[in-house]
Design a protein around this motif. Structure first.
Motif, mmCIF file in Angstrom:
data_model
loop_
_atom_site.group_PDB
_atom_site.id
_atom_site.type_symbol
_atom_site.label_atom_id
_atom_site.label_comp_id
_atom_site.label_asym_id
_atom_site.label_seq_id
_atom_site.Cartn_x
_atom_site.Cartn_y
_atom_site.Cartn_z
ATOM 1 N N SER A 566 -10.150 14.967 -6.643
ATOM 2 C CA SER A 566 -9.185 14.741 -7.721
ATOM 3 C C SER A 566 -8.363 13.476 -7.467
ATOM 4 O O SER A 566 -8.353 12.923 -6.363
ATOM 5 C CB SER A 566 -8.238 15.942 -7.849
ATOM 6 O OG SER A 566 -7.364 15.982 -6.726
ATOM 7 N N LEU A 567 -7.655 13.049 -8.510
ATOM 8 C CA LEU A 567 -6.780 11.879 -8.382
ATOM 9 C C LEU A 567 -5.707 12.108 -7.324
ATOM 10 O O LEU A 567 -5.408 11.219 -6.528
ATOM 11 C CB LEU A 567 -6.113 11.574 -9.738
ATOM 12 C CG LEU A 567 -7.018 10.968 -10.820
ATOM 13 C CD1 LEU A 567 -6.347 11.055 -12.182
ATOM 14 C CD2 LEU A 567 -7.358 9.515 -10.495
ATOM 15 N N ARG A 568 -5.161 13.327 -7.292
ATOM 16 C CA ARG A 568 -4.124 13.640 -6.294
ATOM 17 C C ARG A 568 -4.702 13.562 -4.883
ATOM 18 O O ARG A 568 -4.060 13.025 -3.968
ATOM 19 C CB ARG A 568 -3.536 15.027 -6.583
ATOM 20 C CG ARG A 568 -2.537 15.563 -5.565
ATOM 21 C CD ARG A 568 -1.316 14.668 -5.361
ATOM 22 N NE ARG A 568 -0.472 14.487 -6.508
ATOM 23 C CZ ARG A 568 0.570 15.268 -6.849
ATOM 24 N NH1 ARG A 568 0.856 16.314 -6.110
ATOM 25 N NH2 ARG A 568 1.296 14.981 -7.902
ATOM 26 N N GLU A 569 -5.920 14.058 -4.684
ATOM 27 C CA GLU A 569 -6.556 14.000 -3.357
ATOM 28 C C GLU A 569 -6.847 12.553 -2.950
ATOM 29 O O GLU A 569 -6.668 12.181 -1.795
ATOM 30 C CB GLU A 569 -7.854 14.811 -3.365
ATOM 31 C CG GLU A 569 -7.610 16.313 -3.374
ATOM 32 C CD GLU A 569 -8.885 17.108 -3.630
ATOM 33 O OE1 GLU A 569 -8.928 18.279 -3.213
ATOM 34 O OE2 GLU A 569 -9.819 16.575 -4.260
ATOM 35 N N SER A 570 -7.281 11.721 -3.924
ATOM 36 C CA SER A 570 -7.487 10.296 -3.636
ATOM 37 C C SER A 570 -6.177 9.648 -3.224
ATOM 38 O O SER A 570 -6.126 8.819 -2.316
ATOM 39 C CB SER A 570 -8.044 9.574 -4.874
ATOM 40 O OG SER A 570 -9.318 10.044 -5.191
ATOM 41 N N GLY A 571 -5.101 10.059 -3.914
ATOM 42 C CA GLY A 571 -3.773 9.541 -3.585
ATOM 43 C C GLY A 571 -3.327 9.945 -2.189
ATOM 44 O O GLY A 571 -2.764 9.144 -1.443
ATOM 45 N N LEU A 572 -3.577 11.207 -1.819
ATOM 46 C CA LEU A 572 -3.208 11.683 -0.477
ATOM 47 C C LEU A 572 -3.941 10.894 0.605
ATOM 48 O O LEU A 572 -3.364 10.541 1.640
ATOM 49 C CB LEU A 572 -3.529 13.174 -0.342
ATOM 50 C CG LEU A 572 -2.550 14.137 -1.019
ATOM 51 C CD1 LEU A 572 -3.096 15.558 -0.978
ATOM 52 C CD2 LEU A 572 -1.188 14.077 -0.335
ATOM 53 N N MET A 573 -5.216 10.592 0.362
ATOM 54 C CA MET A 573 -5.976 9.810 1.339
ATOM 55 C C MET A 573 -5.359 8.423 1.511
ATOM 56 O O MET A 573 -5.253 7.906 2.625
ATOM 57 C CB MET A 573 -7.441 9.695 0.899
ATOM 58 C CG MET A 573 -8.183 11.034 0.958
ATOM 59 S SD MET A 573 -9.860 10.954 0.277
ATOM 60 C CE MET A 573 -10.717 10.120 1.596
ATOM 61 N N ALA A 574 -4.918 7.828 0.376
ATOM 62 C CA ALA A 574 -4.281 6.505 0.437
ATOM 63 C C ALA A 574 -2.942 6.570 1.169
ATOM 64 O O ALA A 574 -2.576 5.642 1.909
ATOM 65 C CB ALA A 574 -4.098 5.954 -0.973
ATOM 66 N N ILE A 575 -2.202 7.691 0.992
ATOM 67 C CA ILE A 575 -0.921 7.868 1.702
ATOM 68 C C ILE A 575 -1.173 7.963 3.199
ATOM 69 O O ILE A 575 -0.504 7.301 4.010
ATOM 70 C CB ILE A 575 -0.185 9.139 1.203
ATOM 71 C CG1 ILE A 575 0.301 8.957 -0.228
ATOM 72 C CG2 ILE A 575 0.988 9.478 2.124
ATOM 73 C CD1 ILE A 575 0.819 10.236 -0.865
ATOM 74 N N TYR A 576 -2.134 8.790 3.593
ATOM 75 C CA TYR A 576 -2.417 8.994 5.020
ATOM 76 C C TYR A 576 -2.929 7.715 5.692
ATOM 77 O O TYR A 576 -2.757 7.515 6.894
ATOM 78 C CB TYR A 576 -3.447 10.114 5.209
ATOM 79 C CG TYR A 576 -2.975 11.483 4.755
ATOM 80 C CD1 TYR A 576 -1.613 11.810 4.763
ATOM 81 C CD2 TYR A 576 -3.875 12.446 4.301
ATOM 82 C CE1 TYR A 576 -1.184 13.055 4.336
ATOM 83 C CE2 TYR A 576 -3.442 13.700 3.876
ATOM 84 C CZ TYR A 576 -2.085 13.990 3.891
ATOM 85 O OH TYR A 576 -1.654 15.232 3.469
#
Length: 593
Positions: A566-576
């Motif tokens: 999901s978009l949120r999961e892609s975002g979390l990967m970018a945060i990490y």
């Protein structure tokens, strides 16, 4: 002024030979040098004979042989282009002439003004090279003047630039000068109902107003802004520009200058300055620093005057390469698999300004080869790409997406790009095109990939047609990336973690980054943007769900179980990975249901 009327040079016995540049235009350089009395025909033929063994320009050979000087060749090149050559040491330039062009313009185009007549609206500039024709065209648009160009010695132009244009004038400097100038006070007009057009036109051509607008545009292009806004309100006139999706305010000019600034933009975009009741759209084409820049102008009448938005399309700045759009390797492979299909529909979805068009252009650039016939219907055509047949949709004359698409099918295409599916008719023809063996790429406005199915069904597309044609949906968002110059680690608060629907235990051992704010990022902590992607491929089980009119939640759940990130999961990967922040991802993505 000596040297302005002709490309004169000193011939034999120190005589100056004056030749009208129009007589030299388009001739071969050797012939031009002969006509100027610099070199004889025999000397030119000698140089041509040497040129057969050495691939060197003839001007350089004549210099090496001692028959011409660098200045002689520069004069000849100017004459070849139909322009006069000027010795700047031999002319007197009035101090006020240098004020005719803003410092940023002079530096950007590497020119100096040598004559300026504000009443006749005539400007004469000196260029380093006769090939710098864009400087003349752009200054005509930017300054609203009749511009004549001559060529001069590069070193002498550099010296004048250093002497008169070393201090960079800022927007606030010009705004302060305009605020103190009483001649504009009479333009004050609260309602915009009645207005003295002659006074506004005169103000729009004032050198200081022109200078202000030029500085705003150059600043916007330099800062890679996507839009510039000029907004009239009851008691003020705002100027803002959007960088990386966020609006920043510039120093506001006096309210009474709003009409003059708006009119200046309308003149540059060839719009009707007398029409203040209807929206207008126009376009300005410039070349800044050798890069082609398109400005799309949209004028909207409001209660307190006309609001103007200029969309900045910097063709050198766009990444039309799938490897550089921002896909992770696994999602890039998925996307390439979708666009490699021989037929079917691939949808890119997301809100306005989420980078959908850039992704589609990058896909077309990837597919653009001699084996494929590619047709596009766009509103507007944002980037002109070689090898593509691009059509500008124009609903005023009846050229809608649907009508263009219907004509496309008679053009024997392999791949079709439809800018946006807005109605049932366009959707039906897109389906028909994909059923008859074409790959159709298009966009929709939905929150995520699974929502696109219901959106198309709501438009009236039959579920059985969707299952037969839809191959995949790509949802995307743009988030700002952390400035690399001021990046620092920090401990997120409980509130931030709550926004991510996480606890301290969930993020144990993770490092979070943010930008402290520095000059490089205008104190924002962010510099540039990256894309987050969600790719939903349509498999047989999902086709069954669509046929059964499955809800968005059911379709999303199935896609997640089949590996959709999901978009949120892609975002979390970018945060990490320390690329973006929690705030950005929360702002641009939906939490898990």
């Amino acid at each position: 002024m000596p040297g302005l009327a002709s490309s004169g040079v000193k011939g034999e016995k120190g005589k100056s030979m004056a030749v009208d540049p129009s007589e030299l235009k388009g001739r071969k350089l050797g012939r031009v040098l002969s006509k100027l009395g610099v070199a004889t025909r025999e000397q030119v033929h000698e140089a041509l004979a040497v040129q057969k063994t050495r691939k060197v320009p003839i001007g350089q050979l004549l210099i090496e042989l001692g028959y011409a000087t660098e200045t002689d060749v520069a004069r000849a090149l100017a004459g070849q282009a139909g322009m006069a050559y000027v010795d700047l040491d031999e002319i007197t330039i009035e101090a006020s002439t240098f004020e005719a062009i803003p410092s940023d313009n002079a530096q950007a185009y590497q020119i100096v003004p040598i004559e300026y007549n504000p009443k006749a609206k005539r400007l004469k500039i000196a260029l380093k090279s006769p090939n710098n024709f864009r400087a003349v065209d752009d200054l005509r648009i930017l300054m609203g003047l009749s511009v004549e160009a001559v060529v001069a010695d590069e070193a002498k132009i550099d010296a004048l630039l250093a002497e008169h244009y070393s201090k960079q004038e800022s927007v606030s400097d010009v705004v302060s000068g305009l605020a103190a100038d009483d001649k504009f006070k009479g333009l004050a007009d609260s309602s915009g109902a009645s207005i003295d057009l002659d006074a506004v036109m005169e103000a729009s051509e004032d050198n200081q107003v022109v200078k202000l607008l030029n500085l705003v545009l150059l600043q916007a292009i330099k800062d890679k802004a996507s839009d510039v806004h000029f907004e009239p309100f009851e008691y003020e006139f705002k100027m803002r520009y959007r960088i990386d999706g966020v609006l920043y305010e510039m120093v506001p000019p006096p309210k009474h200058l709003g009409n003059a600034i708006t009119s200046r933009v309308k003149v540059m975009a060839n719009l009707d300055i007398a029409e203040r009741r209807l929206p207008q759209d126009g376009r300005i084409e410039l070349s800044v620093g050798g890069n082609p820049i398109d400005l799309r102008v949209a004028v909207l009448p409001t209660m307190h005057g006309e609001s103007v938005v200029m969309r900045v399309l910097d063709r050198s700045n766009v990444e039309l390469d799938l490897d550089r759009v921002g896909f992770r390797q696994d999602t890039l492979d998925q996307f390439r698999g979708l666009i490699a299909k021989p037929n079917g529909i691939v949808i890119v979805t997301g809100p306005t300004g989420s980078g959908k068009t850039t992704t589609l252009y990058a896909a077309l650039a990837d597919l653009n080869d001699i084996k494929h016939k590619i047709l596009t219907a766009e509103d507007p055509v944002e980037y002109d790409i070689d090898g593509l047949c691009q059509v500008q949709v124009n609903s005023e004359v009846g050229l809608t997406f649907a009508k263009a698409l219907r004509s496309f099918l008679r053009q024997d295409p392999d791949i079709i790009l439809v800018g946006e599916i807005r109605d049932l008719e366009t959707a039906q023809i897109a389906v028909q095109a994909s059923l008859t063996g074409h790959l159709v790429l298009t966009t929709l406005h939905t929150n995520d990939a699974p929502s696109s199915i219901i959106r198309l069904v709501d438009l009236g597309v039959e579920p059985f047609l969707l299952t037969a044609t839809l191959e995949g949906v790509v949802a995307q968002r743009l988030v700002r990336t952390i400035c690399t110059k001021c990046k620092e680690s920090y401990e997120p608060s409980e509130e931030e973690l709550y926004e991510l629907q996480m606890t301290r235990t969930d993020v144990a051992g993770r490092t979070f980054m943010r930008g402290a704010g520095c000059d490089n990022c205008n104190k924002s902590g962010y510099k540039g943007r990256m894309a987050l992607f969600e790719i939903m491929e349509i498999d047989d089980d999902m086709r069954d769900l669509i046929m059964q009119n499955g809800s968005t939640a059911v379709i999303r759940d199935h896609a997640r179980r089949r590996g959709m990130r999901s978009l949120r999961e892609s975002g979390l990967m970018a945060i990490y990975e320390g690329l973006t922040t929690i705030d950005e991802v929360v702002r641009e993505t939906l939490g898990e249901e």
